[in-house]
Design an enzyme around this catalytic site. Structure first.
Site, PDB file in Angstrom:
ATOM      1  N   HIS A 193     100.762 107.409  14.457  1.00  0.00           N
ATOM      2  CA  HIS A 193     100.904 105.959  14.494  1.00  0.00           C
ATOM      3  C   HIS A 193     101.801 105.450  15.620  1.00  0.00           C
ATOM      4  CE1 HIS A 193     100.590 101.975  13.154  1.00  0.00           C
ATOM      5  NE2 HIS A 193     100.921 102.093  11.898  1.00  0.00           N
ATOM      6  N   TYR A 332     105.912  93.636   2.791  1.00  0.00           N
ATOM      7  CA  TYR A 332     105.635  93.611   4.232  1.00  0.00           C
ATOM      8  C   TYR A 332     104.139  93.669   4.497  1.00  0.00           C
ATOM      9  CZ  TYR A 332     104.940  95.911   8.814  1.00  0.00           C
ATOM     10  OH  TYR A 332     104.501  96.262  10.060  1.00  0.00           O
ATOM     11  N   THR A 345     102.119  94.595  16.701  1.00  0.00           N
ATOM     12  CA  THR A 345     102.117  93.851  15.446  1.00  0.00           C
ATOM     13  C   THR A 345     103.422  93.082  15.280  1.00  0.00           C
ATOM     14  OG1 THR A 345     103.079  95.676  14.158  1.00  0.00           O
ATOM     15  CG2 THR A 345     100.662  95.562  14.289  1.00  0.00           C
TER      16      THR A 345
END
Length: 591
Positions: A193, A332, A345
């Site tokens: 990620h 979140y 993001t």
């Protein structure tokens, strides 16, 4: 890459293939990318192989039959090694170690051994890792767990008083993009990620899935309609099979035969492999993954109630937690910002005052249906408003985190704010959530980000909602059950505001009207009802898996309204003289 005409930054795509996260002792990790990568690494039974897949110009050097033969040969060779020995030498499990520990082990492995160094370079520079698991998931929950972290299976050695790790958790290389295929053909991806976000990985998966569907459709229609009637999703290449060229010319131009990577593992590395496996086993045993595939309703019903589907799903998860624990916790949701250069993001916090009021109103025995509906509407509107702000670069989380990182990097004293209780509470995310709105996937999930948290990946479909929930040492199934109850209760509220479809009883004979443009006639039944007003809210997802919403939201109409807004309704009146007069009028949707 674009979304509804809006260009998106494609910087992340350069780190999708041929990339690897490299550990560094004492320093932060870095992402290494080989732009000329042309080979694929294959893992089976904890052993590592590779084969050349592309020509130097990037065109395919193998076709489907070649890949099938290559993978078959790899599986036959991997089966030769004893399962116990394969587990003891499972070098891929080292990628699960803490980064500094893995960096030291990797340095020990490669610093004095050229073979090990070359083997590592092959893995680092590969396009991706294709993982072949012999494991067949028992159900959807096991399939999700296997894609996330592999399986744990402490198995007795046959004929000996000893045990070994027989699970698929050893058959991984977590520093790279992995395509995981199980024994029954079910497949998924597990990606690193740090270099890319979910939207980038989703584009990869979507194109694969779409091209597979299109290729199948092309094979059906080409006999009837000819070739080229259905366009391909991906750029087509005339595959120059290296194996065929070698056969025809009797000369090897590009060797696509699979090769096994062999490591020389010293005792210290064998010990590291064992300890990495035991530590990973603790993590897997402590983890729980459960899937909810809710099929009673989906986006269509939510939109018809003038709500954003993503905001609605966010409220359902917060309410499910409140229903089970009586608490409002930090929540979140990532919001995509790829419409900006190098955008990734922004963090959106769903636990707003309006969301808290909604949860309390819903659980109160004194609240009426109208009060619950009003609270839900206000909560979803506030969520949508904050998501739009985050998508527009007006969030605060990333900005504050960047300031803190700059201070730490340059030795600047950190302001007391970053040690405050509110800041710590904001960064202790109990409900970490993310949306993946794409029909190419059945499941989407990830692990929790704090020890007492839940990781929830969800997919919003037209007539279904899918949640993949994970946690450590928490009641995952019980939370999923609470979520299921909440969704059912919300359905009852949504349905009460919907007007049910009924067959109208005909009170008079239909009027036969002569068509002025032709000799045929039509039977028109007069309608007394008006079209139902529907939501004009943007029904897409603003989160990590989809870009920001358009500045002006497109009007949304249900199928009935769309139909009747396009049909010309003929009103007939008959004069006293028996002459027919007609007028044309389009029905106006109610506001």
């Amino acid at each position: 890459d674009t979304f509804r005409g809006t260009p998106l930054c494609m910087d992340q795509f350069k780190a999708l293939f041929g990339s690897c996260r490299l550990p560094h002792n004492g320093l932060i990790d870095c992402i290494s990318v080989d732009p000329d990568s042309s080979h694929v690494v294959v893992m089976n039974r904890n052993q590592v192989y590779y084969f050349q897949a592309l020509w130097s110009d990037g065109s395919p050097a193998v076709d489907e039959s070649d890949i099938k033969a290559i993978l078959h040969a790899i599986k036959l060779d991997a089966a030769k090694l004893d399962s116990v020995e394969a587990a003891k030498n499972a070098i891929g499990v080292l990628t699960t170690l803490p980064r500094k520990t893995w960096a030291l082990a990797r340095e020990n492995l490669t610093s004095t051994n050229r073979r090990n160094q070359d083997a590592m370079n092959v893995i680092d520079s590969a396009l991706f890792v294709l993982v072949l698991d012999d494991y067949i998931p028992r159900d959807i929950h096991n399939a999700a767990s296997n894609m996330l972290h592999g399986t744990y299976e402490w198995q007795k050695v046959e004929g000996r008083d000893d045990y070994y790790q027989a699970g698929t958790c050893l058959n991984r290389w977590y520093d790279k993009l992995q395509i995981i295929v199980c024994g029954d053909g079910s497949a998924g991806i597990n990606f690193e990620h740090s270099a890319i976000d979910g939207h980038t990985a989703l584009r990869f998966v979507s194109d694969i899935f779409a091209e597979t569907v299109v290729a199948f459709a092309q094979s059906i229609t080409k006999i009837i309609h000819g070739v080229g009637k259905i366009p391909s999703i991906l750029q087509s290449h005339n595959i120059k099979r290296a194996s065929l060229m070698a056969y025809e010319s009797d000369q090897v131009v590009l060797d696509t035969s699979p090769r096994k990577l062999r490591f020389e593992l010293p005792p210290s590395i064998l010990d590291k492999i064992f300890y990495a496996e035991t530590a990973l086993g603790d993590q897997i045993v402590a983890s729980d993954m459960y899937v909810l595939e809710f099929k009673d309703y989906g986006k269509s019903l939510i939109v018809s109630n003038k709500m954003s589907p993503d905001s609605f799903v966010q409220m359902s998860m917060l309410l499910a937690y409140y229903r089970l624990y009586g608490e409002i916790v930090c929540m979140y949701e990532p919001v995509l910002t790829k419409q900006y250069y190098h955008g990734r993001t922004e963090a959106m916090r769903s636990a707003t005052p309006q969301a808290a009021a909604f949860c309390k109103t819903w659980m109160s025995t004194f609240s009426t249906k109208n009060e619950k509906m009003e609270a839900l509407t206000l909560a979803t509107r506030e969520h949508s408003r904050l998501v739009k702000e985050s998508a527009g670069g007006k969030g605060v989380d990333r900005h504050l985190f960047a300031l803190k990182s700059i201070a730490d990097k340059n030795g600047i004293p950190t302001p007391a704010f970053f040690e405050s209780t509110p800041w710590k509470a904001l960064n202790h995310t109990v409900l970490s959530t993310s949306n993946c709105g794409n029909p190419s996937l059945r499941l989407f999930g990830f692990g929790p980000v704090v020890p007492d948290g839940f990781g929830i990946g969800y997919i919003i479909k037209d007539h279904a909602l899918q949640y993949s929930v994970s946690s450590k040492h928490r009641q995952t199934r019980r939370f999923v059950r609470s979520l299921e109850v909440v969704l059912s209760e919300l359905k009852g509220l949504l349905m009460t505001s919907m007007r049910s479809v009924k067959v109208q009883q005909q009170k008079s004979q239909p009027i036969m009207v002569k068509n002025q443009s032709s000799a045929s006639s039509a039977s028109l039944e007069p309608r007394s009802s008006k079209p139902v007003a529907v939501s004009d809210d943007y029904d897409g997802y603003y989160g990590e898996m989809s870009p920001a919403p358009p500045t002006s939201s497109p009007s949304q109409e249900d199928s009935a309204t769309k139909y009747f807004s396009k049909v010309m309704v003929r009103r007939i009146s008959t004069s006293a003289q028996g002459k027919e007069h007609d007028s044309l009028k389009r029905p106006t949707p109610a506001v």
